[in-house]
Design a protein around this motif. Structure first.
Motif, PDB file in Angstrom:
ATOM      1  N   UNK A 295      94.494  30.257  14.233  1.00 28.55           N
ATOM      2  CA  UNK A 295      94.360  31.018  12.567  1.00 28.55           C
ATOM      3  C   UNK A 295      92.858  31.622  13.321  1.00 28.55           C
ATOM      4  N   UNK A 296      92.840  33.143  12.070  1.00 30.51           N
ATOM      5  CA  UNK A 296      91.605  33.994  11.877  1.00 30.51           C
ATOM      6  C   UNK A 296      90.738  32.701  11.453  1.00 30.51           C
ATOM      7  N   UNK A 297      89.383  32.785  11.435  1.00 26.87           N
ATOM      8  CA  UNK A 297      88.516  31.692  11.134  1.00 26.87           C
ATOM      9  C   UNK A 297      88.014  32.818   9.011  1.00 26.87           C
ATOM     10  N   UNK A 298      88.447  33.938   9.241  1.00 28.32           N
ATOM     11  CA  UNK A 298      88.254  34.094   7.482  1.00 28.32           C
ATOM     12  C   UNK A 298      89.414  33.711   6.953  1.00 28.32           C
ATOM     13  N   UNK A 299      90.399  33.778   7.641  1.00 28.88           N
ATOM     14  CA  UNK A 299      91.119  33.015   6.863  1.00 28.88           C
ATOM     15  C   UNK A 299      91.073  31.798   6.237  1.00 28.88           C
ATOM     16  N   UNK A 300      90.299  30.450   7.632  1.00 31.15           N
ATOM     17  CA  UNK A 300      90.009  29.305   7.178  1.00 31.15           C
ATOM     18  C   UNK A 300      88.394  29.107   5.736  1.00 31.15           C
ATOM     19  N   UNK A 301      87.835  30.481   6.675  1.00 32.17           N
ATOM     20  CA  UNK A 301      86.748  30.738   5.532  1.00 32.17           C
ATOM     21  C   UNK A 301      87.315  30.600   3.467  1.00 32.17           C
ATOM     22  N   UNK A 302      88.203  31.199   3.691  1.00 31.56           N
ATOM     23  CA  UNK A 302      89.109  31.885   2.452  1.00 31.56           C
ATOM     24  C   UNK A 302      90.027  30.552   1.317  1.00 31.56           C
ATOM     25  N   UNK A 303      89.281  29.131   2.288  1.00 27.20           N
ATOM     26  CA  UNK A 303      90.353  27.797   2.177  1.00 27.20           C
ATOM     27  C   UNK A 303      89.707  27.272   2.244  1.00 27.20           C
ATOM     28  N   UNK A 304      88.033  27.420   2.904  1.00 30.44           N
ATOM     29  CA  UNK A 304      86.682  26.371   2.530  1.00 30.44           C
ATOM     30  C   UNK A 304      87.478  24.975   3.694  1.00 30.44           C
ATOM     31  N   UNK A 305      87.589  25.891   4.832  1.00 36.66           N
ATOM     32  CA  UNK A 305      87.997  24.470   5.535  1.00 36.66           C
ATOM     33  C   UNK A 305      86.718  25.010   7.269  1.00 36.66           C
ATOM     34  N   UNK A 306      86.132  24.137   7.658  1.00 39.21           N
ATOM     35  CA  UNK A 306      84.333  25.047   8.796  1.00 39.21           C
ATOM     36  C   UNK A 306      85.323  25.225  10.002  1.00 39.21           C
ATOM     37  N   UNK A 307      85.304  26.332  10.433  1.00 38.69           N
ATOM     38  CA  UNK A 307      85.986  26.963  11.359  1.00 38.69           C
ATOM     39  C   UNK A 307      85.584  26.501  12.388  1.00 38.69           C
ATOM     40  N   UNK A 308      84.494  26.035  12.667  1.00 36.89           N
ATOM     41  CA  UNK A 308      83.634  25.341  13.760  1.00 36.89           C
ATOM     42  C   UNK A 308      83.888  24.066  14.511  1.00 36.89           C
ATOM     43  N   UNK A 309      84.537  23.201  12.730  1.00 33.00           N
ATOM     44  CA  UNK A 309      85.160  21.915  13.426  1.00 33.00           C
ATOM     45  C   UNK A 309      86.167  21.966  13.542  1.00 33.00           C
ATOM     46  N   UNK A 310      87.353  22.960  13.088  1.00 33.77           N
ATOM     47  CA  UNK A 310      88.271  22.929  13.192  1.00 33.77           C
ATOM     48  C   UNK A 310      88.931  24.083  13.712  1.00 33.77           C
ATOM     49  N   UNK A 311      90.244  24.137  14.839  1.00 31.29           N
ATOM     50  CA  UNK A 311      90.717  25.618  14.783  1.00 31.29           C
ATOM     51  C   UNK A 311      92.500  25.247  14.762  1.00 31.29           C
ATOM     52  N   UNK A 312      93.032  25.864  14.375  1.00 32.57           N
ATOM     53  CA  UNK A 312      94.159  26.551  14.435  1.00 32.57           C
ATOM     54  C   UNK A 312      95.138  27.263  15.328  1.00 32.57           C
ATOM     55  N   UNK A 313      96.809  27.493  14.765  1.00 32.45           N
ATOM     56  CA  UNK A 313      97.783  28.129  15.359  1.00 32.45           C
ATOM     57  C   UNK A 313      98.516  28.253  14.436  1.00 32.45           C
TER      58      UNK A 313
END
Ligand code: FA5
Length: 346
Positions: A295-313
């Protein structure tokens, strides 16, 4: 000839003609009353006999008897004839043909695509995922923008779709993929997330052996602490083995999607030639089933999930492609033809 004898002959001729012309037994009953009943035409002649002299009374009386006997006989014959016809017509109308062979009613079953979707869901349920759904009529934010396709992004052009006249027409569309369900899921729940989202999608596409304009995908999304590309590869491998059976080989080939980084295409060894290369796989030995990636960090930013804490596929596979490969169907369009000879094979 006396007046009464003439009248009797006329009555005989009239009623004989009317009896013959009657078309039903009930019509005949009315005529019988008019001719032969107590208040009928012959009774009226009979009542006039008393006014005649003895000789004439004898002559007219005898003729009256003759006419009555004759008309009564005609009436009986005509009644039998009409009743016979009416019975035959009724029997014909109520006839049940016991020789007719009526086949057992056929019972339908799930369409191949629906069944494939359920089978894919089952595999993921067995791996600990939940099944979620999203709307087929989407807005631009969920289908594109939150997935890192800003307006004017060149990748939008390969995902042309149908727009809906609802609100701002440019904003409301039929979803081009199941990936917007990733966004909706992350907007409504916090990690850890392990979901799959099957459903119908739409694209402005000219149908061919491997493409339809309306088809199905199954999306997957995992978001948790410490998720790596290795988890994606392991998940995809476990899933393909579970669905296609052991001996199937899957690979991830580098690809591009705006919403995953890095991105890959999931390919399986062509089941028609076992990797040797054939017409179905364009002699490559591999067949593409879907896209995937981290999952691209920009997508995490759009939904308010911290990409430093979480990663995903995430991944998105074409359900018709799975059915096509598993059941050796060389042209996907037959899935929409509604031909029972095809549908009943599955
Ligand atoms: C996508 O739709 C991405 N959303 C997949 C994705 C999800 C990537 C999550 C990364 C992360 P793509 O356009 O390649 O990607 O479609 C994915 C699969 O859908 C294809 O591999 C194919 O199996 C199927 N597919 C695509 N277009 C059609 C079509 N017109 N008819 C039938 N199946 C299709």
């Amino acid at each position: 000839m006396s007046e009464q004898l003439v009248e009797l002959d006329e009555l005989r001729a009239r009623f004989a003609a009317q009896f013959a012309a009657a078309t039903s037994s009930s019509e005949l009953e009315v005529l019988e009353r008019e001719a032969l009943a107590k208040g009928g035409a012959l009774a009226a002649v009979s009542r006039g006999l008393g006014a005649l002299g003895p000789d004439q009374r004898k002559e007219v009386g005898a003729h009256l008897h003759e006419v009555r006997t004759e008309l009564t006989g005609m009436l009986r014959e005509r009644r039998e004839d009409l009743l016979r016809r009416e019975r035959t017509a009724r029997l014909e109308a109520e006839r049940i043909d016991l020789t007719e062979v009526v086949g057992a009613p056929t019972v339908g079953h799930e369409h191949l695509v629906t069944r494939t979707q359920r089978e894919l869901e089952d595999v993921f349920l067995g791996m600990g995922f939940s099944v979620v759904e999203g709307p087929e009529v989407e807005d631009d934010w969920h289908n594109f923008e939150a997935l890192n396709f800003p307006p004017g992004h060149p990748a939008r052009s390969s995902w042309d779709t149908f727009h809906v006249s609802l609100g701002d027409c440019d904003d409301v569309l039929l979803r081009t993929h199941t990936s917007p369900v990733q966004v909706r899921t992350m907007e409504s729940q916090r990690p850890p997330i392990y979901v799959v989202a099957p459903g119908q999608v739409y694209r402005r596409e000219t149908p061919d052996a491997r493409h339809l304009a309306v088809f199905h995908q199954i999306e997957g999304l995992v978001v948790d602490r410490g998720i790596t590309f290795g988890d994606l590869a392991g998940c995809v491998d476990t899933f393909t083995q579970a669905y296609f059976g052991e001996g199937i080989h899957a690979r991830l080939r580098p690809g591009f999607f705006p919403f995953t980084e890095p991105s890959a295409e999931l390919e399986v060894v062509c089941l028609f030639c076992r990797g040797e290369g054939c017409r179905t796989c364009s002699r490559t030995g591999w067949i593409e089933l879907g896209g995937c990636g981290m999952v691209d960090p920009n997508v995490f930013a759009a939904v308010g999930i911290d990409p430093e804490e979480y990663t995903g596929f995430a991944f998105g596979f074409g359900i018709e492609r799975f059915a096509q490969l598993r059941h050796d169907i060389n042209d996907m369009r037959v899935m929409l033809d509604n031909d029972v000879r095809f549908l009943s094979q599955f």
